[in-house]
Scaffold this motif. Structure first.
Motif, short mmCIF file in Angstrom:
data_model
loop_
_atom_site.label_atom_id
_atom_site.label_comp_id
_atom_site.label_asym_id
_atom_site.label_seq_id
_atom_site.Cartn_x
_atom_site.Cartn_y
_atom_site.Cartn_z
N CYS A 1 0.84 -1.21 0.00
CA CYS A 1 0.00 0.00 0.00
C CYS A 1 0.87 1.25 0.00
CB CYS A 1 -0.91 -0.02 1.22
SG CYS A 1 -1.92 1.45 1.40
N LEU A 2 1.90 1.26 0.81
CA LEU A 2 2.81 2.41 0.88
C LEU A 2 3.54 2.61 -0.43
CD1 LEU A 2 4.11 4.62 2.61
CD2 LEU A 2 5.83 2.95 3.27
N LYS A 3 3.97 1.49 -1.04
CA LYS A 3 4.68 1.57 -2.32
C LYS A 3 3.76 2.12 -3.41
CE LYS A 3 7.20 -1.24 -5.63
NZ LYS A 3 7.64 -2.59 -5.99
N GLU A 4 2.52 1.63 -3.47
CA GLU A 4 1.58 2.11 -4.48
C GLU A 4 1.25 3.59 -4.27
OE1 GLU A 4 -1.82 -0.41 -4.37
OE2 GLU A 4 -0.73 -2.14 -5.17
N TRP A 5 1.07 4.00 -3.02
CA TRP A 5 0.73 5.38 -2.73
C TRP A 5 1.89 6.31 -3.10
CZ3 TRP A 5 2.69 9.28 0.26
CH2 TRP A 5 1.89 10.39 0.39
N SER A 6 3.12 5.90 -2.77
CA SER A 6 4.26 6.75 -3.08
C SER A 6 4.48 6.86 -4.59
CB SER A 6 5.51 6.27 -2.38
OG SER A 6 5.87 4.98 -2.85
N THR A 7 4.25 5.76 -5.31
CA THR A 7 4.36 5.80 -6.77
C THR A 7 3.31 6.74 -7.35
OG1 THR A 7 5.18 3.54 -6.78
CG2 THR A 7 4.33 4.40 -8.86
N TRP A 8 2.08 6.64 -6.86
CA TRP A 8 0.99 7.50 -7.33
C TRP A 8 1.32 8.97 -7.03
CZ3 TRP A 8 -2.20 10.84 -4.61
CH2 TRP A 8 -3.28 11.34 -5.32
N ALA A 9 1.82 9.26 -5.83
CA ALA A 9 2.13 10.63 -5.45
C ALA A 9 3.26 11.21 -6.30
CB ALA A 9 2.50 10.70 -3.96
N MET A 10 4.27 10.40 -6.59
CA MET A 10 5.39 10.88 -7.40
C MET A 10 4.96 11.16 -8.84
SD MET A 10 7.91 11.40 -5.50
CE MET A 10 9.18 11.67 -6.71
N LYS A 11 4.07 10.33 -9.38
CA LYS A 11 3.56 10.57 -10.74
C LYS A 11 2.78 11.88 -10.79
CE LYS A 11 3.27 5.85 -12.44
NZ LYS A 11 2.37 4.78 -12.89
N LYS A 12 1.95 12.12 -9.78
CA LYS A 12 1.18 13.37 -9.74
C LYS A 12 2.10 14.57 -9.55
CE LYS A 12 -2.74 11.37 -10.17
NZ LYS A 12 -3.44 11.38 -11.42
N ALA A 13 3.11 14.45 -8.71
CA ALA A 13 4.05 15.55 -8.49
C ALA A 13 4.83 15.87 -9.76
CB ALA A 13 4.99 15.20 -7.35
N LYS A 14 5.16 14.84 -10.52
CA LYS A 14 5.89 15.05 -11.77
C LYS A 14 5.03 15.84 -12.76
CE LYS A 14 8.16 12.45 -15.44
NZ LYS A 14 8.47 11.12 -15.97
N VAL A 15 3.75 15.52 -12.86
CA VAL A 15 2.85 16.22 -13.78
C VAL A 15 2.66 17.67 -13.32
CG1 VAL A 15 0.48 16.31 -14.63
CG2 VAL A 15 1.68 14.14 -14.54
N VAL A 16 2.46 17.87 -12.03
CA VAL A 16 2.28 19.23 -11.50
C VAL A 16 3.53 20.07 -11.75
CG1 VAL A 16 2.04 20.55 -9.36
CG2 VAL A 16 0.54 18.61 -9.80
N THR A 17 4.69 19.50 -11.52
CA THR A 17 5.94 20.22 -11.76
C THR A 17 6.13 20.53 -13.24
OG1 THR A 17 6.93 19.10 -9.87
CG2 THR A 17 8.43 20.14 -11.41
#
Length: 72
Positions: free
Chosen positions: A28-44
């Motif tokens: 769960c932690l791995k999936e959440w961190s992957t999801w958060a990093m993908k969203k942060a990359k798009v926002v950046t």
């Protein structure tokens, strides 16, 4: 596209239930961190240039918009 994450252990609650709970929590932690990093990359990616333009427009010697976009 959105995946559902379940923290319920599968099978009977025997000796291995604690290990499976830890694995599901880690997954769960791995999936959440992957999801958060993908969203942060798009926002950046889409937010960096507008942020620089906004900061430039609010600087002290108030430049015109075309002056911010020109390379010189």
């Amino acid at each position: 596209m959105a995946s559902r994450i379940s923290l319920k252990s599968k099978g009977k609650g025997g000796k291995g239930s604690k290990v499976s709970d830890e694995k599901s929590t880690a997954q769960c932690l791995k999936e959440w961190s992957t999801w958060a990093m993908k969203k942060a990359k798009v926002v950046t990616h889409y937010g960096f240039v507008p942020l620089v333009i906004i900061i430039g427009m609010n600087s002290d010697p108030k430049p015109q918009f075309y002056q911010l976009l020109s390379p010189v």
